[in-house]
Design a protein around this motif. Sequence first.
Motif, mmCIF file in Angstrom:
data_model
loop_
_atom_site.group_PDB
_atom_site.id
_atom_site.type_symbol
_atom_site.label_atom_id
_atom_site.label_comp_id
_atom_site.label_asym_id
_atom_site.label_seq_id
_atom_site.Cartn_x
_atom_site.Cartn_y
_atom_site.Cartn_z
ATOM 1 N N ARG A 17 3.025 -3.049 8.536
ATOM 2 C CA ARG A 17 4.221 -4.019 8.093
ATOM 3 C C ARG A 17 4.364 -4.123 6.608
ATOM 4 O O ARG A 17 5.349 -3.891 6.020
ATOM 5 C CB ARG A 17 4.233 -5.111 8.986
ATOM 6 N N GLU A 18 3.032 -4.571 6.082
ATOM 7 C CA GLU A 18 2.979 -4.883 4.527
ATOM 8 C C GLU A 18 3.610 -3.630 3.828
ATOM 9 O O GLU A 18 4.150 -3.421 2.771
ATOM 10 C CB GLU A 18 1.588 -5.307 4.188
ATOM 11 N N LEU A 19 2.911 -2.532 4.266
ATOM 12 C CA LEU A 19 3.087 -0.919 3.429
ATOM 13 C C LEU A 19 4.668 -0.797 3.527
ATOM 14 O O LEU A 19 5.211 -0.258 2.857
ATOM 15 C CB LEU A 19 2.456 0.005 3.918
ATOM 16 N N ALA A 20 5.242 -1.069 4.666
ATOM 17 C CA ALA A 20 6.600 -0.327 5.214
ATOM 18 C C ALA A 20 7.410 -1.502 3.991
ATOM 19 O O ALA A 20 8.346 -1.007 3.611
ATOM 20 C CB ALA A 20 6.924 -0.621 6.526
ATOM 21 N N LEU A 21 7.257 -2.599 4.207
ATOM 22 C CA LEU A 21 7.953 -3.679 3.317
ATOM 23 C C LEU A 21 7.718 -3.438 1.979
ATOM 24 O O LEU A 21 8.932 -3.305 0.924
ATOM 25 C CB LEU A 21 7.734 -5.143 3.570
ATOM 26 N N PHE A 22 6.929 -2.998 1.298
ATOM 27 C CA PHE A 22 6.528 -2.608 0.039
ATOM 28 C C PHE A 22 7.260 -1.343 -0.284
ATOM 29 O O PHE A 22 7.994 -1.402 -1.430
ATOM 30 C CB PHE A 22 4.878 -2.568 -0.269
ATOM 31 N N VAL A 300 4.446 -0.210 -9.645
ATOM 32 C CA VAL A 300 4.130 0.233 -8.256
ATOM 33 C C VAL A 300 2.481 0.399 -7.908
ATOM 34 O O VAL A 300 2.086 0.045 -6.855
ATOM 35 C CB VAL A 300 5.014 1.587 -7.906
ATOM 36 N N LEU A 301 1.940 1.043 -9.011
ATOM 37 C CA LEU A 301 0.577 1.020 -8.739
ATOM 38 C C LEU A 301 -0.245 -0.196 -8.837
ATOM 39 O O LEU A 301 -1.230 -0.567 -8.165
ATOM 40 C CB LEU A 301 -0.100 1.936 -9.924
ATOM 41 N N ALA A 302 0.302 -1.187 -9.510
ATOM 42 C CA ALA A 302 -0.407 -2.342 -9.656
ATOM 43 C C ALA A 302 -0.132 -3.283 -8.351
ATOM 44 O O ALA A 302 -0.866 -3.952 -8.024
ATOM 45 C CB ALA A 302 0.426 -3.382 -10.671
ATOM 46 N N GLY A 303 1.196 -3.005 -7.694
ATOM 47 C CA GLY A 303 1.395 -3.555 -6.425
ATOM 48 C C GLY A 303 0.526 -3.029 -5.364
ATOM 49 O O GLY A 303 -0.180 -3.779 -4.574
ATOM 50 N N ALA A 305 -2.549 -1.839 -5.695
ATOM 51 C CA ALA A 305 -3.704 -2.436 -6.112
ATOM 52 C C ALA A 305 -4.175 -3.762 -5.717
ATOM 53 O O ALA A 305 -4.865 -4.106 -5.231
ATOM 54 C CB ALA A 305 -4.037 -2.411 -7.690
ATOM 55 N N TRP A 306 -2.789 -4.752 -5.839
ATOM 56 C CA TRP A 306 -2.844 -6.097 -5.370
ATOM 57 C C TRP A 306 -3.082 -6.115 -3.668
ATOM 58 O O TRP A 306 -3.661 -6.845 -3.290
ATOM 59 C CB TRP A 306 -1.423 -6.678 -5.678
ATOM 60 N N MET A 307 -2.558 -5.089 -3.283
ATOM 61 C CA MET A 307 -2.493 -4.976 -1.699
ATOM 62 C C MET A 307 -3.972 -4.549 -1.196
ATOM 63 O O MET A 307 -4.363 -4.763 -0.188
ATOM 64 C CB MET A 307 -1.299 -4.131 -1.257
ATOM 65 N N TYR A 308 -4.470 -3.741 -1.992
ATOM 66 C CA TYR A 308 -5.743 -3.167 -1.316
ATOM 67 C C TYR A 308 -7.169 -3.769 -1.974
ATOM 68 O O TYR A 308 -7.981 -3.685 -1.045
ATOM 69 C CB TYR A 308 -5.869 -1.599 -1.692
#
Length: 726
Positions: A17-22, A300-303, A305-308
């Motif tokens: 869900r997080e990945l889909a929203l991002f 996008v890459l920073a986002g 990285a923030w998620m992982y």
Amino acid sequence: MNRLVTRQSRLRKPSRRELALFALLAAFIAVIEPFEPYDWLQSSVTAAINAKDYEGNAIIVAIDEETERNLPSRSWTRSELAALLTKLGQSEPEVILVDQQYFQDEDSSSLAELSAALEALPERPYWHVELSPEAAGSLSESAPAMDADSFVDSSAALDPALANRVRPAVATMRSYAFGAPIFVPLAVEQDGGPVPSFATILAGGTRGAERNVINVDLSYRPGTIPSVSAAEVLAEDFDTSVFENRPVIVSFTSTLGRDTRDTPNDTYTEKAAVWVMAAETLIRGPPRVLGWVPTFLIAVLAGLAWMYLPRPYGRIVAGVAFVGIALSPIVFEQHLIFVQTSHGLFLLLILAIAKLWQRGQGAVRTYRSAAETKSRFLAQASHDLRQPIHAIGLLAERLSQTDLSDDQAKLVSKISWSVDNASRMFRALLDIAAIESGTLQTDIRPVAMNELLAGIDSQNALSAEQANVDLRLVPCDLMVRTDPALIGTMIQNLVSNAIKYSPGKGVLVGCRMKAGRLAIYVVDNGRGISSSDMEHVKKEFFRSSRKSTLSSENKGLGLAIVNRLADMLHVKLTLRSEEGRGTVATIEGLEVVEQEDAKAAANADRPLPLSGLRVALADDDEETLASTRGLLEQWGCTVQTFAQLPEDLPDCDILLSDYDFGGGSTLAGRHDLVLQAEETGTQIIIISGHHPAQIRETIASHSGLILAKPLRAAELRSALMAARQG
């Protein structure tokens, strides 16, 4: 290899869900361009930060207010322009560019004079050509640059009298809010071919620019661009070498808004100065425009990285990326590399807001779970401890009525005091737990104030007598709309506090109308509350810092409960106190209702004999059963005891019963007994460790008293007397 596995195992695994929203957010920002105003503002700020002086060789001849004041006719004419061009031509400039002119004369002689002056110049000057709205609107920022070698020398848009004496040039530009950015073309397609712009002429060509429209470097300070008033040139009050081998622009500068532009370093920048800046941009460049894609990809890459990445590394990477993207124009644009950052910044900003919202929701869920767990724990603990304390209280009461020595009587008195203290504590904890958990519901209905005050009198008569307090209640024949149990609890807590802190003095309880509603006053002349404690007394577990022999009884819950109940009943609790002189507690805002046949309640503090009262006692605790039976018999009651609920209702006046008999057996499952009591007129009084609101939900048909364990003997006696009377 092991280290690599360990590091990989430390990575967070965001949900689908997080990945889909991002991904949806990134796609949304990439498709639309709603953030251009931010890029304009950032470009303006960047230009102001990188402000620098102009060091080129172009010069402006300004037709300004001074020029018009020195003219014989006080207006600009073709003859005046002819004289100006003649004197400029004598200075041997590199090239002359004549911006848009506003003439006051229309006669043919002045036109012939201007034509002759143009013919006499060593080099044909460039003349401003007005663009049609269609031509100006067709300028594309992505169109390829036009060939500098194919520029036409004449245009049908020129006055026929001037066409063969000047060369056409355009001076159009596109500006946006905040003074930046400003785009100018290198050339514009006209009849006969492309016409160069002022920027191209001043720069000596297109300088290898790839696009036909360039972004002007607005960091130059307009005041540093050389400028000479046309009045000085006409008066020959100037050094002719100033214009030698330099590009010269003849332009109006007096009409603000028409001949000026907003730029970061000057609100009123001459249009001619903007063209000089554009030419200098071409000479130093040409500028490169990276657009929004590079910074967006970094975001996008920073986002991701923030998620992982685990905390706090993901936030650090995202924060560094955000700051880097925000500051990148300051670094790049001074080197004529223009970049748009709004897409990347807004992606990270919206992601941060989403994460803060997610964390906030998680914190709220954690808090609610903790609050519910605490409330359940308090309710269960207070319920489980009520039973033994209740039994201890009854045993102590029975023991006090036997033949005891003085020392034994003192010990029993201390035991009773401790039991009462613990009882109040557990009752308060259960009340707070019920309020916080939401199980306590209001039952709003008309309530007679006299009945309410009579109940308060009966509950506090004994404690007032023991404390040598003169407790007085002023009758009130009014009726109010409220919850009788909750308002009674509020008044009881206030009266109990007043008695406790006014030993040997007086306490007055009365009512008064205030702003169309009823207010209940509890007034004492006790020790009062200090000003430093006044703002804290309504908080849980607050205890005054002053030394007192009563401090051990003060658990700091009474006023906290009253304050919370006031919020539930939509009334206002106010306290006024003066240290050493007493306290006035007021419950304001009670709605008064009409009563048709109100009767004054009987004085509940008047002792009624209990002798001959038939009581059926049901309780599964042997000690409680025996202690309560002995106490009732001492009061003259006839008692039948049952360790479980009887099969049929005994022949009695009052059924005094516990609620929970263990093993799932409760009074709620014996509706037959409740029905029999209603048919025979027998009153049922329930004594339980469960909260009264919970019991009434399960036995909706029961309208009698529900007493909370642990129960003091005085409270039980008052309840029995009230039940026998009513």
